[in-house]
Design a protein around this motif. Structure first.
Motif, short mmCIF file in Angstrom:
data_model
loop_
_atom_site.label_atom_id
_atom_site.label_comp_id
_atom_site.label_asym_id
_atom_site.label_seq_id
_atom_site.Cartn_x
_atom_site.Cartn_y
_atom_site.Cartn_z
N TYR A 112 0.82 -1.20 0.00
CA TYR A 112 0.00 0.00 0.00
C TYR A 112 0.86 1.26 0.00
CZ TYR A 112 0.92 -0.10 5.07
OH TYR A 112 1.53 -0.13 6.30
N GLU A 182 -6.43 -2.47 -6.74
CA GLU A 182 -7.39 -1.40 -6.47
C GLU A 182 -8.26 -1.73 -5.26
OE1 GLU A 182 -9.64 -0.60 -10.00
OE2 GLU A 182 -7.94 0.28 -11.06
N MET A 183 -7.64 -2.22 -4.21
CA MET A 183 -8.38 -2.59 -3.01
C MET A 183 -9.15 -1.41 -2.43
SD MET A 183 -8.33 -5.76 -2.12
CE MET A 183 -8.92 -5.51 -0.45
N GLU A 184 -8.63 -0.19 -2.62
CA GLU A 184 -9.31 0.99 -2.07
C GLU A 184 -10.66 1.25 -2.74
OE1 GLU A 184 -7.09 2.51 -5.60
OE2 GLU A 184 -6.69 1.08 -3.98
N SER A 218 -3.14 -1.65 -2.73
CA SER A 218 -4.04 -0.54 -2.42
C SER A 218 -3.30 0.79 -2.41
CB SER A 218 -4.72 -0.76 -1.06
OG SER A 218 -5.55 0.32 -0.71
N SER A 261 -10.42 1.88 2.22
CA SER A 261 -9.16 1.13 2.10
C SER A 261 -9.38 -0.26 1.52
CB SER A 261 -8.48 1.00 3.46
OG SER A 261 -9.17 0.11 4.30
#
Length: 341
Positions: A112, A182-184, A218, A261
C-alpha cells in the motif's frame, strides 16, 4: 456417454500407444503431425522427462521447484527504487515462505502507498520469481476491483464466485498466486469472503491452501505516508534510516478504520491473517531519475543522464512549497519519455 470420434489420425495413434499397445497400427501421417503426436504420447507414457514436458508442451505447477533467492534480490535491486522497507520485507518474506516445504498458512501481503511507487512492479517481480511465465502464468490470478466487482448490489454473488474461483484454482495448483488490485475501490466486506482460505488450516474440503500466495494492492495510506514523511525528515532522520516501526502503527490503524481502504473492519486484519503490511514511500526526484534510466535500459537505449533529468524535471511534485515528492511516482515516466524522444 458420448461416442468417441477419431477426428484426427494423430488421435488414433495416441490411443493405440496408450490403450492398445498390443495392436499393430499403421497410419499414414504427415511428418509434423507424427512428431507432435509421438511427443505427446511419450509425455503421457513417461518416456518424456517432466522437465521437457513442463517447459515445452505445457506449464506445470511445480510446487516444489527450488527457489532462487539471489534472482529475487537482483530483481528488487535493479528494478525497485526508493523503497528500502518494501525491498527488505518482500525479500525476507518470500524467501522464507518459498523455502519452507510445509508452511503453516498461505502468504498474505498488503502492498500500500501512493500510485506509481512500485506496488504493481513488486507484484510482477514476485510472479516472475515463482513462475517462469510470470503474470502470464495460468496459475496467477488477477482481480481488479472496478472490473471484477463493480456493482454494490451483487456483493453476495461476488463472494460466492470468489470462493469458488480460489477453491477451484488452488485444487489445480497449490502454489497459485491471487492478486487483488485497487483494493481501495473494493466494497467493504467482499474481501472477507477469502478469510477461511488464509487461516491456519491443513485443508478445507480436501483442498490445501497453505502454499498459495495472496497479494493485496491498495493506494490507501498514501496520503498519510506523504504527510508523515516530512515530519520524519524534520526529526533528523533521513529516508534510509526509516524503520517499519516508525510508521506501522498509524498505517495499520488507517487501513483498518478507513472505509475507503478495502479493509475497513476486515476480519483479515482483525484475526491477524495478513502476514506483512508493506508500505511504499513517496518517490523523490532522484528516484524518478532512476526510473527513467531503467526505462531507457528496458527499451535497449544507452544510458543518458541528461535525458533522464529532462524527463524527471517534467514530472509534478508535491507539496507545493517544498516539492519533495513526485505526485504520480514513476507511473507516467514512460509517457513523458515518449514525448521527449
Amino acid at each position: 456417454m458420448a461416442a468417441v470420434r477419431w477426428s484426427h489420425p494423430g488421435t488414433w495413434l495416441l490411443f493405440s500407444l496408450l490403450v492398445a499397445p498390443h495392436i499393430h497400427v499403421v497410419v499414414s501421417l504427415e511428418p509434423i503431425t507424427t512428431g507432435f503426436t509421438i511427443v505427446a504420447a511419450m509425455a503421457l507414457t513417461g518416456y518424456l522427462s517432466s522437465e521437457i514436458y513442463c517447459g515445452w508442451l505445457s506449464e506445470c505447477c511445480q510446487v516444489n521447484k527450488p527457489f532462487d533467492s539471489t534472482a529475487l534480490e537482483d530483481d528488487l535491486t535493479e528494478k525497485l527504487f526508493g523503497q528500502h522497507l518494501a525491498h527488505e520485507m518482500i525479500y525476507k518474506s518470500l524467501t522464507k515462505f518459498l523455502s519452507n516445504e510445509n508452511p503453516r498458512k498461505p502468504l498474505a501481503l498488503i502492498l500500500y502507498g501512493r500510485t506509481g511507487t512500485g506496488k504493481n512492479l513488486v507484484s510482477k517481480i514476485i510472479t516472475e520469481n515463482v513462475f517462469d511465465l510470470g503474470e502470464k502464468s495460468k496459475f496467477v490470478h488477477l482481480f481488479v476491483s472496478t472490473l471484477h466487482f463493480p456493482h454494490d448490489n451483487l456483493i453476495t454473488t461476488y463472494k460466492d464466485q470468489l470462493q469458488s474461483w480460489i477453491r477451484g484454482n488452488s485444487s489445480e495448483c497449490a502454489r497459485s498466486i491471487f492478486i487483488f488490485d485497487e483494493m481501495e475501490k473494493l466494497h467493504p466486506g467482499i474481501i472477507d469472503a477469502i478469510k477461511p482460505f488464509l487461516d491456519h488450516s491443513n485443508n478445507i474440503n480436501g483442498v490445501s491452501y497453505r502454499k498459495a500466495i495472496f497479494i493485496f494492492i491498495s493506494n490507501a495510506g498514501g496520503d498519510l505516508i506523504s504527510r508523515m514523511m516530512p515530519l520524519i525528515f524534520n526529526s533528523g532522520k533521513c529516508r534510509e534510516d526509516l524503520k517499519l516501526k516508525d510508521v506501522e502503527d498509524e498505517l495499520y490503524d488507517d487501513l483498518y478504520n478507513n472505509r475507503n481502504s478495502g479493509f475497513w473492519h476486515s476480519g483479515l486484519i482483525e484475526k491477524n491473517l495478513i502476514d506483512y503490511f508493506v508500505p511504499f514511500l513517496p518517490l523523490e526526484f532522484r528516484h524518478v531519475m532512476k526510473c527513467v534510466l531503467a526505462e531507457l535500459r528496458l527499451r535497449g537505449l544507452h544510458k543518458d543522464e541528461r535525458l533522464a533529468y529532462r524527463v524527471a524535471i517534467e514530472m509534478t511534485y508535491v507539496p507545493k512549497d517544498t516539492k519533495l515528492f513526485s505526485d504520480k511516482g514513476c507511473k507516467t515516466v514512460a509517457a513523458k519519455l515518449d514525448l521527449i524522444l
